[in-house]
Design a protein around this motif. Structure first.
Motif, PDB file in Angstrom:
ATOM      1  N   GLU A 154     -66.947 -60.493  35.764  1.00 30.79           N
ATOM      2  CA  GLU A 154     -66.433 -60.877  37.087  1.00 30.79           C
ATOM      3  C   GLU A 154     -66.167 -59.642  37.959  1.00 30.79           C
ATOM      4  OE1 GLU A 154     -63.003 -63.173  36.194  1.00 30.79           O
ATOM      5  OE2 GLU A 154     -64.139 -64.981  35.645  1.00 30.79           O
ATOM      6  N   LYS A 155     -65.641 -58.582  37.347  1.00 32.20           N
ATOM      7  CA  LYS A 155     -65.353 -57.374  38.115  1.00 32.20           C
ATOM      8  C   LYS A 155     -66.639 -56.712  38.619  1.00 32.20           C
ATOM      9  CE  LYS A 155     -60.806 -57.064  37.772  1.00 32.20           C
ATOM     10  NZ  LYS A 155     -59.886 -57.010  38.930  1.00 32.20           N
ATOM     11  N   ILE A 156     -67.675 -56.687  37.783  1.00 28.84           N
ATOM     12  CA  ILE A 156     -68.946 -56.082  38.210  1.00 28.84           C
ATOM     13  C   ILE A 156     -69.554 -56.877  39.354  1.00 28.84           C
ATOM     14  CG2 ILE A 156     -71.318 -55.594  37.479  1.00 28.84           C
ATOM     15  CD1 ILE A 156     -70.237 -54.844  34.753  1.00 28.84           C
ATOM     16  N   MET A 157     -69.575 -58.208  39.242  1.00 27.42           N
ATOM     17  CA  MET A 157     -70.127 -59.034  40.314  1.00 27.42           C
ATOM     18  C   MET A 157     -69.314 -58.889  41.606  1.00 27.42           C
ATOM     19  SD  MET A 157     -72.843 -60.472  39.248  1.00 27.42           S
ATOM     20  CE  MET A 157     -73.052 -61.615  40.599  1.00 27.42           C
ATOM     21  N   GLY A 158     -67.978 -58.803  41.471  1.00 30.82           N
ATOM     22  CA  GLY A 158     -67.153 -58.629  42.657  1.00 30.82           C
ATOM     23  C   GLY A 158     -67.387 -57.284  43.326  1.00 30.82           C
ATOM     24  N   HIS A 159     -67.584 -56.246  42.510  1.00 33.49           N
ATOM     25  CA  HIS A 159     -67.849 -54.916  43.078  1.00 33.49           C
ATOM     26  C   HIS A 159     -69.176 -54.891  43.827  1.00 33.49           C
ATOM     27  CE1 HIS A 159     -67.762 -50.488  43.201  1.00 33.49           C
ATOM     28  NE2 HIS A 159     -69.075 -50.566  42.936  1.00 33.49           N
ATOM     29  N   VAL A 160     -70.199 -55.499  43.241  1.00 33.85           N
ATOM     30  CA  VAL A 160     -71.511 -55.511  43.894  1.00 33.85           C
ATOM     31  C   VAL A 160     -71.464 -56.348  45.172  1.00 33.85           C
ATOM     32  CG1 VAL A 160     -73.906 -56.255  43.634  1.00 33.85           C
ATOM     33  CG2 VAL A 160     -72.755 -55.092  41.746  1.00 33.85           C
ATOM     34  N   GLY A 161     -70.838 -57.501  45.135  1.00 29.98           N
ATOM     35  CA  GLY A 161     -70.756 -58.348  46.322  1.00 29.98           C
ATOM     36  C   GLY A 161     -69.992 -57.697  47.457  1.00 29.98           C
ATOM     37  N   LYS A 162     -69.023 -56.868  47.127  1.00 29.94           N
ATOM     38  CA  LYS A 162     -68.207 -56.213  48.143  1.00 29.94           C
ATOM     39  C   LYS A 162     -68.902 -55.003  48.763  1.00 29.94           C
ATOM     40  CE  LYS A 162     -63.615 -54.147  48.715  1.00 29.94           C
ATOM     41  NZ  LYS A 162     -62.339 -53.787  48.028  1.00 29.94           N
ATOM     42  N   ASN A 163     -69.724 -54.279  47.988  1.00 29.37           N
ATOM     43  CA  ASN A 163     -70.280 -53.005  48.441  1.00 29.37           C
ATOM     44  C   ASN A 163     -71.762 -53.083  48.819  1.00 29.37           C
ATOM     45  OD1 ASN A 163     -68.013 -50.834  47.799  1.00 29.37           O
ATOM     46  ND2 ASN A 163     -68.090 -52.245  46.052  1.00 29.37           N
ATOM     47  N   PHE A 164     -72.439 -54.166  48.511  1.00 32.24           N
ATOM     48  CA  PHE A 164     -73.858 -54.251  48.828  1.00 32.24           C
ATOM     49  C   PHE A 164     -74.044 -54.502  50.319  1.00 32.24           C
ATOM     50  CE2 PHE A 164     -78.164 -55.760  48.949  1.00 32.24           C
ATOM     51  CZ  PHE A 164     -78.798 -55.136  47.883  1.00 32.24           C
ATOM     52  N   ASP A 165     -74.971 -53.770  50.932  1.00 34.37           N
ATOM     53  CA  ASP A 165     -75.256 -53.920  52.361  1.00 34.37           C
ATOM     54  C   ASP A 165     -76.204 -55.104  52.551  1.00 34.37           C
ATOM     55  OD1 ASP A 165     -75.597 -53.659  55.062  1.00 34.37           O
ATOM     56  OD2 ASP A 165     -76.649 -51.726  54.983  1.00 34.37           O
ATOM     57  N   THR A 166     -75.640 -56.233  52.923  1.00 30.33           N
ATOM     58  CA  THR A 166     -76.446 -57.450  53.085  1.00 30.33           C
ATOM     59  C   THR A 166     -77.233 -57.465  54.389  1.00 30.33           C
ATOM     60  OG1 THR A 166     -74.514 -58.556  54.034  1.00 30.33           O
ATOM     61  CG2 THR A 166     -74.880 -58.797  51.656  1.00 30.33           C
ATOM     62  N   ASN A 167     -76.960 -56.553  55.308  1.00 29.52           N
ATOM     63  CA  ASN A 167     -77.697 -56.515  56.580  1.00 29.52           C
ATOM     64  C   ASN A 167     -79.146 -56.067  56.371  1.00 29.52           C
ATOM     65  OD1 ASN A 167     -75.450 -57.323  58.081  1.00 29.52           O
ATOM     66  ND2 ASN A 167     -74.686 -55.211  58.194  1.00 29.52           N
ATOM     67  N   LEU A 168     -79.433 -55.473  55.223  1.00 29.60           N
ATOM     68  CA  LEU A 168     -80.808 -55.023  54.975  1.00 29.60           C
ATOM     69  C   LEU A 168     -81.785 -56.181  54.948  1.00 29.60           C
ATOM     70  CD1 LEU A 168     -80.255 -52.283  52.231  1.00 29.60           C
ATOM     71  CD2 LEU A 168     -80.974 -51.929  54.594  1.00 29.60           C
ATOM     72  N   THR A 169     -81.339 -57.339  54.534  1.00 28.28           N
ATOM     73  CA  THR A 169     -82.242 -58.486  54.420  1.00 28.28           C
ATOM     74  C   THR A 169     -82.806 -58.880  55.777  1.00 28.28           C
ATOM     75  OG1 THR A 169     -80.334 -59.950  54.594  1.00 28.28           O
ATOM     76  CG2 THR A 169     -81.053 -59.354  52.382  1.00 28.28           C
ATOM     77  N   ASN A 170     -82.025 -58.696  56.834  1.00 28.00           N
ATOM     78  CA  ASN A 170     -82.500 -59.050  58.165  1.00 28.00           C
ATOM     79  C   ASN A 170     -83.323 -57.923  58.782  1.00 28.00           C
ATOM     80  OD1 ASN A 170     -81.134 -61.531  58.016  1.00 28.00           O
ATOM     81  ND2 ASN A 170     -79.235 -60.596  58.754  1.00 28.00           N
ATOM     82  N   GLU A 171     -83.027 -56.673  58.413  1.00 24.50           N
ATOM     83  CA  GLU A 171     -83.740 -55.535  58.986  1.00 24.50           C
ATOM     84  C   GLU A 171     -85.137 -55.373  58.414  1.00 24.50           C
ATOM     85  OE1 GLU A 171     -81.346 -52.131  58.347  1.00 24.50           O
ATOM     86  OE2 GLU A 171     -79.646 -52.863  59.548  1.00 24.50           O
ATOM     87  N   LEU A 172     -85.358 -55.845  57.190  1.00 21.37           N
ATOM     88  CA  LEU A 172     -86.647 -55.627  56.536  1.00 21.37           C
ATOM     89  C   LEU A 172     -87.694 -56.651  56.934  1.00 21.37           C
ATOM     90  CD1 LEU A 172     -85.321 -54.747  52.960  1.00 21.37           C
ATOM     91  CD2 LEU A 172     -86.135 -53.182  54.729  1.00 21.37           C
ATOM     92  N   GLY A 173     -87.333 -57.658  57.682  1.00 21.15           N
ATOM     93  CA  GLY A 173     -88.297 -58.652  58.129  1.00 21.15           C
ATOM     94  C   GLY A 173     -88.834 -59.516  57.000  1.00 21.15           C
TER      95      GLY A 173
END
Length: 243
Positions: A154-173
């Motif tokens: 749970e801690k690993i998933m929470g760390h990744v969800g908090k720090n991953f830049d989700t804006n890349l999905t829209n920038e990459l087309g």
């Protein structure tokens, strides 16, 4: 017409007697017929029948008596007993004592002459997370083995969800829908993150996943049979692209 009956004869006086005689004669005939028996005999059937008298012989019961043979007599003693003198000399073997006496000199060995033997440390390969006995402990997790293992995930998933830049999905087309990035890494025998690899739909997403996993804090290393070991961990990261 002339009458044949004698007028003087009176037969009605003897009718009772005639009746009794008739009954007696009938009973006699019936009795004789009952007592008379007829036996059918077949001579041909009796010709082959031979009757033999079975003779039963009395066989006396005999008892088997084993004869016990007496033991053989002992061999006769020799008439003359000769005394043989052992002339061979037997050498006695003296056992030397291993104890050290006070007067004995003890050889002192210089410490520099002693060679130090260094035992090679056995390094175990990384163990899959699914079969590890004691999972790594994420900072702040407490409880038994099962609780510590669940808390780590749970801690690993929470760390990744908090720090991953989700804006890349829209920038990459990328096309709309769910995208998955698979991250493979190890938590080594010192508790550090190592051997991070990623596989996903785009190289920038893979690079971002590697950056986020490398930023995980140091943990208490896992143990297998009481020895600290590295652990292989697989982390799937699911991203949703919206247009």
């Amino acid at each position: 017409m002339e009458v044949k009956k004698n007028p003087k004869a009176k037969l009605e006086n003897y009718s009772g007697l005639f009746l009794q005689l008739g009954l007696a004669l009938s009973l006699l005939i019936v009795y004789v017929s009952i007592q008379h028996r007829v036996y059918e005999r077949s001579v041909s059937d009796l010709a082959g029948l031979i009757i033999e008298e079975q003779i039963v012989e009395d066989i006396p019961i005999t008892e088997r008596i084993e004869q016990i043979k007496p033991p053989p007599p002992p061999p006769p003693a020799p008439e003359v007993i000769e005394v043989v003198t052992d002339e061979a000399e037997v050498e006695e073997t003296m056992l030397e004592s291993t104890e050290i006496d006070q007067d004995d000199k003890v050889e002192v060995v210089d410490i520099d002459q002693v060679e130090e033997v260094v035992e090679e440390e056995v390094v175990l390969d990384d163990v899959p997370f699914a079969i590890i006995e004691d999972a790594p402990i994420f900072p702040g997790c407490k409880g038994n083995k099962a609780a510590l293992k669940k808390c780590l995930q749970e801690k690993i998933m929470g760390h990744v969800g908090k720090n991953f830049d989700t804006n890349l999905t829209n920038e990459l087309g990328l096309e709309a829908g769910k995208k998955r990035v698979i991250v493979l890494f190890s938590i080594d025998r010192n508790g550090n993150i190592s051997k991070v690899q990623a596989r996903g739909p785009h190289a920038r997403l893979e690079k971002e996943a590697i950056r986020v996993v490398n930023s995980l804090p140091k943990m208490i290393p896992a143990k297998q049979r009481g020895i600290p070991v590295g652990v292989k961990y697989t982390l799937p990261i699911t991203l949703e692209v919206r247009i």
